[in-house]
Design an enzyme around this catalytic site. Structure first.
Site, PDB file in Angstrom:
ATOM      1  N   ASN A 150      -6.610   2.890 -11.529  1.00 43.35           N
ATOM      2  CA  ASN A 150      -8.444   2.941  -9.798  1.00 43.35           C
ATOM      3  C   ASN A 150      -8.835   4.297 -11.095  1.00 43.35           C
ATOM      4  OD1 ASN A 150      -5.756   4.658  -9.522  1.00 43.35           O
ATOM      5  ND2 ASN A 150      -7.331   5.759  -7.659  1.00 43.35           N
ATOM      6  N   GLY A 226       1.586   4.365  -7.660  1.00 38.10           N
ATOM      7  CA  GLY A 226       0.763   2.714  -7.603  1.00 38.10           C
ATOM      8  C   GLY A 226       1.340   2.401  -6.128  1.00 38.10           C
ATOM      9  N   THR A 230       5.615  -1.888  -5.544  1.00 35.30           N
ATOM     10  CA  THR A 230       5.507  -1.515  -6.301  1.00 35.30           C
ATOM     11  C   THR A 230       7.176   0.046  -6.490  1.00 35.30           C
ATOM     12  OG1 THR A 230       4.205  -2.394  -7.222  1.00 35.30           O
ATOM     13  CG2 THR A 230       5.315  -0.955  -8.932  1.00 35.30           C
ATOM     14  N   GLU A 248       4.472   8.404  -5.819  1.00 33.62           N
ATOM     15  CA  GLU A 248       2.338   8.408  -5.388  1.00 33.62           C
ATOM     16  C   GLU A 248       2.095   7.017  -4.928  1.00 33.62           C
ATOM     17  OE1 GLU A 248       1.657  11.518  -4.382  1.00 33.62           O
ATOM     18  OE2 GLU A 248       3.265  12.754  -5.628  1.00 33.62           O
ATOM     19  N   CYS A 282      -7.028   6.376  -3.819  1.00 35.84           N
ATOM     20  CA  CYS A 282      -5.951   6.093  -2.711  1.00 35.84           C
ATOM     21  C   CYS A 282      -6.784   7.515  -1.682  1.00 35.84           C
ATOM     22  CB  CYS A 282      -4.989   6.663  -3.817  1.00 35.84           C
ATOM     23  SG  CYS A 282      -4.618   8.213  -3.719  1.00 35.84           S
ATOM     24  N   GLU A 461       3.089  16.392  -6.654  1.00 39.95           N
ATOM     25  CA  GLU A 461       2.627  16.214  -7.163  1.00 39.95           C
ATOM     26  C   GLU A 461       1.485  18.072  -7.138  1.00 39.95           C
ATOM     27  OE1 GLU A 461       1.032  12.884  -8.863  1.00 39.95           O
ATOM     28  OE2 GLU A 461       1.679  12.467 -10.144  1.00 39.95           O
TER      29      GLU A 461
END
Ligand code: NDP
Length: 480
Positions: A150, A226, A230, A248, A282, A461
């Site tokens: 994205n 992602g 996943t 994340e 997101c 992060e």
């Protein structure tokens, strides 16, 4: 047709198996280049290259590494137009968005961590009359960075930059859907004088190249952005190997609008927070809760403005929305519009594809969509759609909206619109989210912790958090 190559050991090389996959241009629906379909053999080569490079890179002073990373950041800046065009072509996003957000932010990410590492310090814990503890922070070794489609280079660099600054060697995989700027990054890294093998970029599918990165025993940490599914698989796979993990993941963020907000500012920001990047951020606020006193006014103006929003090919300077990233993703988002109708929702605007003239007639365009009349706990309001689709829901009290906002499995970000200072702080404290914006959206300071709670991820992060993740603390005690 152009075939991209992997960047391994400072060279651009074909995948060991010789297989390639098609890369589609979302604006036209046509294949425009081929990318390596890498697998475990390529990961093995990259690990070997990284092993050789590690003593050189980790042995450099922070200042030396910093200089190379600053050159890398300047190298992207010097090729800004090329990067902007590549990002827009690969992802379908308007050129203006890539030019104002994606690529400048990738430049900042490298610059930020290139300079942060010079200021990074560790702690000392003196014990009076006994001795002193000090903490050494050493790089982890070889680390894996896996990112989504994205915000391709933006999120790729958000991981790679701190990993490299801290002295690690990196095996990185961009999304197979948006590989191009990662490919260009390899060229810039080489030209910036980064030693061969320090940064290795592999292209290919998550289930093959990505999985092999996660499973490789010499890769000590995985930084992943992602989907939640996943992330769950990666956690299950990497945990028994005791790898450090930063995950994340997805979001279903609430945008909470109180009667007493600055209506004008709220409206213009809400249009962005709902549909920027085709709703594929997101942090987009896909569940809009509006207090009853202004619900009808909000609905009338919002729907009118959304209806007038220009969806066009990414090169059109008037385009507010470009193409969705891929055909399967467009179909997934459309299936959620159908689900919303089955669940009793009313589509107030959008919900259909946009047909553009050739050569864009095969592109994946979707009208921004607003839905009302759904319960807060239906699937449409609980599952991540990740497209230009928002729901609007009225509420009366703070308690009621908090309950609805916190009802999903996710907890990435939240936005609150109010001019009542106490309420703003009260809500921010109680909401399940890693990031809260009050009377704003997507204002980012790179020093602040970034990440989510619940199924939106593990770890943070940004700033020192990222440098701490990519280093291992070692306590040393010296007796007086
Ligand atoms: P995916 O989880 O499908 O893929 C993300 C990356 O992981 C891609 O590079 C993908 O490769 C790779 N991958 C897929 N399967 C595996 C596997 N088994 N092992 C290792 N790697 C794998 O996410 P999307 O690309 O669809 O991105 C959208 C998602 O990302 C949304 O859920 C969104 O919320 C989330 N996101 C979260 C952010 C955050 O900061 N919390 C920021 C931005 C997005 P491939 O492309 O080849 O499948």
């Amino acid at each position: 047709m152009e075939s991209l190559k992997n960047f391994v050991g400072g060279e651009f090389i074909a995948p060991v198996n010789g297989n390639y996959i098609d890369n589609y241009e979302p604006a036209t629906g046509k294949v425009y280049c081929q990318i390596p379909n890498s697998d475990a053999a390529d990961v093995e080569l990259a690990v070997k290259a990284a092993e050789q490079a590690y003593p050189i890179w980790s042995g450099m002073s922070n200042e030396e590494r910093s200089k190379i990373l600053v050159r890398l950041s300047e190298g992207i800046e010097a090729r800004m137009d090329e990067f902007v065009k590549a990002e827009s072509r690969d992802n379908g996003k308007p050129l203006s968005l890539a030019a104002h957000v994606d690529i400048p932010r990738a430049v900042s990410n490298f610059h930020f961590f290139a300079t942060a590492i010079i200021h990074f310090a560790s702690e000392a814990h003196p014990m009076t009359g006994v001795g002193v503890n000090y903490t050494l922070r050493k790089p982890l070794g070889i680390v894996g960075c896996i990112s989504p489609w994205n915000l391709p280079l933006y999120l790729f660099s958000w991981k790679i930059a701190p990993a490299l600054a801290a002295g690690n060697c990196v095996i990185a995989k961009p999304s197979e859907v948006t590989p191009y700027t990662a490919f260009l990054l390899g060229e810039v890294a080489r030209d910036a004088g980064m030693p061969a093998g320090v940064l290795n970029i592999l292209h290919g599918e998550g289930g093959a190249a990505g999985d092999a990165i996660v499973k490789h025993p010499k890769i000590k940490a995985i930084s992943f952005t992602g989907g939640t599914k996943t992330g769950e698989y990666i956690a299950r796979t990497a945990a028994p190997m005791f790898k450090k993990l930063s995950l994340e993941l997805g979001g279903k963020n609430p945008n909470i609008i109180f009667d007493d907000c600055d209506f004008k500012e709220m409206m213009s920001t809400t249009l962005r927070s709902s549909f920027a990047n085709q709703g594929q951020i997101c942090l987009c606020g896909s569940r809009i809760f509006v207090q009853k006193g202004i619900y009808e006014k909000f609905k009338e103006e919002f729907v009118r403005k959304v209806d007038a929003t220009v969806v066009s090919n990414p090169e059109d300077p008037n385009a507010k929305l470009g193409a969705m990233v891929s055909k399967p993703h467009l179909e997934k988002v459309l299936s959620y519009v159908e689900l919303a109708k089955e669940e009793g929702g009313t589509v107030l605007t959008g919900g259909t594809r946009v047909e553009l003239p050739a050569p864009y007639d095969g592109g994946y365009y979707l009208r921004p969509t607003v839905i009302e009349g759904l319960s807060f706990d239906c699937r449409t309001n609980q599952e991540e759609i990740f497209g230009p689709v928002v729901t609007i829901t009225p509420f009366e009290t703070e308690e009621e909206v908090l309950m609805m906002a916190n009802s999903t499995q996710y907890g990435l970000s939240a936005t609150i619109w109010t001019s009542d200072l106490q309420r703003a702080h009260r809500m921010a404290e109680k909401i399940d989210a890693g990031i809260v914006w009050i009377n704003a959206w997507l204002v980012r300071d790179l020093r602040t912790p970034f990440g989510g709670v619940k199924s939106s991820g593990v770890g943070r992060e940004g700033g020192w958090e990222a440098l701490r993740f990519f280093t291992e603390p070692k306590n040393v005690f010296v007796k007086y």
